[in-house]
Design an enzyme around this catalytic site. Structure first.
Site, PDB file in Angstrom:
ATOM      1  CD1 TRP A 325      -4.641  -0.684   9.239  1.00 28.07           C
ATOM      2  CD2 TRP A 325      -5.633  -1.458   7.398  1.00 28.07           C
ATOM      3  NE1 TRP A 325      -5.945  -0.266   9.270  1.00 28.07           N
ATOM      4  CE2 TRP A 325      -6.578  -0.730   8.153  1.00 28.07           C
ATOM      5  CE3 TRP A 325      -6.035  -2.039   6.194  1.00 28.07           C
ATOM      6  CZ2 TRP A 325      -7.905  -0.566   7.732  1.00 28.07           C
ATOM      7  CZ3 TRP A 325      -7.344  -1.889   5.787  1.00 28.07           C
ATOM      8  CH2 TRP A 325      -8.257  -1.158   6.543  1.00 28.07           C
ATOM      9  CG  HIS A 326      -5.267  -4.663   3.691  1.00 27.30           C
ATOM     10  ND1 HIS A 326      -4.383  -3.636   3.446  1.00 27.30           N
ATOM     11  CD2 HIS A 326      -6.437  -4.298   3.096  1.00 27.30           C
ATOM     12  CE1 HIS A 326      -4.988  -2.699   2.725  1.00 27.30           C
ATOM     13  NE2 HIS A 326      -6.226  -3.077   2.503  1.00 27.30           N
ATOM     14  N   GLY A 327      -4.228  -7.589   7.232  1.00 24.22           N
ATOM     15  CA  GLY A 327      -4.436  -8.877   7.863  1.00 24.22           C
ATOM     16  C   GLY A 327      -3.166  -9.518   8.371  1.00 24.22           C
TER      17      GLY A 327
END
Length: 482
Positions: A325-327
């Site tokens: 989700w973060h990258g």
């Protein structure tokens, strides 16, 4: 529009005055103003991506109304999947298209087949990961019949695009935030003052702590091959406080701003660096995201029920998805895996809920055991942050290898060391204030409130002065890239 910009300093009081003194008699006009202000706030960055928010809003609003009148399970599932595929489709395309394409090409090269495909020059819309999850909470909860679908498109649009938390959270649930748009809001002076105090503390975290730590974290990480282990350790320390000050600072400003308009948002950070184990850390770090994954992914998968294999699988799924989700980078996935490895022994030993109370509650100092556990937890977190910050897996590996060399016992040396020492002193003072206020929603919520008004406002003036003198160029919040 950045919270720490002149633009926002003008924007906020204008919206506040219109909201409370011009259209305060009409709830519908207040909600409409919030929608207009939110679209202006977001469009200030790039107006072209307003169409994504508008389209997601219309899709989920329509799906909610259809779910209300649909009783057949198969059709309800189809409606839910329309919402999921539309929202995650946008997120997947803008955020992960090039990542999957590059890895697809690499995989076929490994198998001996050379595929020609061009990546796209895609601009990642700010905050898409945040508002996508927020609007998904609406359709999922309506599908589960935990929430009555709304017929008020303006209120729903305000919920999806609410400008204080639009681009970096907290990720609010529809069950909590949406109903707040249905009822008349009265101005509460004490709540507004408390909101201003939280905004002040958030700006301090961002400008004084995060931005100054970022200067040295960037210097050290970008030239890591040239530094000793002790300097690299210091770089990881600076990054730990950069990301904490930056992200929790944004949350404080968002929550405080919401209070100015009569809204209540959930606490997103609860002093995570005072945690005594990794499970406690994840109950205190980015709470809105971790609880979202818990309720909409972890528990549906079976949670901590079932056998050992199920627990292991669910733990790795939740942390890997959180990392992804973060990258779109393998470093985030490894960061998630590492946190799963940290967490799993606590879960299997049924000690993941051992530390639910505030550390050293009612005491001035922690016990030796508590202090040791906090240091161990922070050290593990620091190692994981290296993967989060590194450019790629190779960079993270070489960084950690050099950091844990014999040079870790040397004296850190790099350009700007004198200023770095000043920043370290400020961070230590910041930690003392955070420790003092660790039982509150934010550190200075109740600090100094019973002091003489002159002394209290002298302290606030010092904080403002530090924000002004440490304010260089306007720095974007680090979570804008997620």
């Amino acid at each position: 529009m950045l919270f720490n910009s002149i633009d926002f300093a003008i924007f906020l009081p204008v919206v506040f005055i219109l909201y409370w003194f011009v259209i305060n008699k009409s709830l519908r006009f207040q909600n409409l103003l919030i929608v207009a202000a939110s679209y202006l706030f977001y469009g200030w960055w790039d107006y072209r991506f307003l169409s994504l928010i508008f389209f997601s809003t219309l899709v989920d609003y329509s799906v909610g109304l259809k779910l209300k009148n649909e009783s057949k399970v198969s059709r309800r599932k189809v409606l839910l999947w329309i919402s999921i595929l539309v929202n995650l489709g946008f997120l997947g395309f803008f955020k992960y298209y090039n990542f999957f394409l590059d890895n697809f090409i690499t995989a076929f090269k490994f198998l001996g087949t050379d595929i020609k495909a061009n990546s796209l020059n895609i601009i990642l819309p700010v905050g898409i990961s945040f508002y996508t999850f927020q609007t998904l909470s609406y359709t999922i909860d309506v599908y589960r019949k935990k929430l009555e679908p709304t017929k008020d498109l303006i209120a729903f649009s305000a919920f999806v695009s609410f400008f204080p938390q639009l681009v970096a959270g907290p990720i609010e649930r529809a069950t909590h935030l949406l109903p707040q748009f249905y009822y008349k809001r009265d101005f509460d002076y004490s709540n507004a003052v408390d909101g201003m105090r939280q905004i002040l503390w958030g700006l301090f975290k961002k400008i004084v702590i995060a931005d100054n730590c970022a200067e040295f974290a960037n210097l050290i990480f970008n030239n890591s091959e040239a530094y000793s282990g002790s300097t690299l350790l210091l770089g990881a320390f600076f990054f730990a406080f950069q990301i904490y000050g930056d992200f929790s600072g944004y949350s404080d400003i968002a929550i405080g701003t919401s209070r100015l308009f009569g809204f209540s948002l959930m606490q997103n950070f609860n002093f995570p660096y005072f945690s005594r184990d990794i499970a406690e850390f994840w109950r205190r770090w980015h709470i809105s995201l971790s609880t979202w994954f818990r309720d909409y992914l972890y528990i549906p998968l079976g949670g901590s029920r079932g056998g050992i294999w199920s627990k292991v699988r669910n733990t790795f799924v939740i942390f890997i998805v959180s990392g992804f989700w973060h990258g779109a980078n393998w470093t985030f996935i490894v960061w998630g895996v590492l946190n799963a490895i940290y967490f799993l022994p606590l879960l299997l030993a049924k000690k993941n809920r051992s530390n639910l109370e505030v550390v050293a509650k009612g005491k001035i100092l922690p016990s030796i055991r508590e202090f040791t556990l906090m240091m161990v937890t922070f050290s593990l977190t620091l190692i994981a942050w290296v993967f989060f910050r590194a450019n790629d897996i190779s960079h993270a590996y070489s960084y950690l290898l050099s950091m844990f060399s014999v040079t870790i016992f040397s004296v850190p040396m790099f350009l700007g060391m004198k200023k770095a020492l000043l920043v370290l002193v400020i961070v230590m003072c910041f930690l003392l204030i955070e420790w003092k206020g660790r039982s509150c929603q934010y550190a200075i919520e109740k600090l100094w409130v019973d002091w003489h008004v002159l002394l209290r406002y002298t302290i606030y003036s010092i904080i403002i002065f530090m924000i002004v003198i440490f304010n260089g160029s306007e720095q974007e919040f680090i979570y804008f890239q997620f």
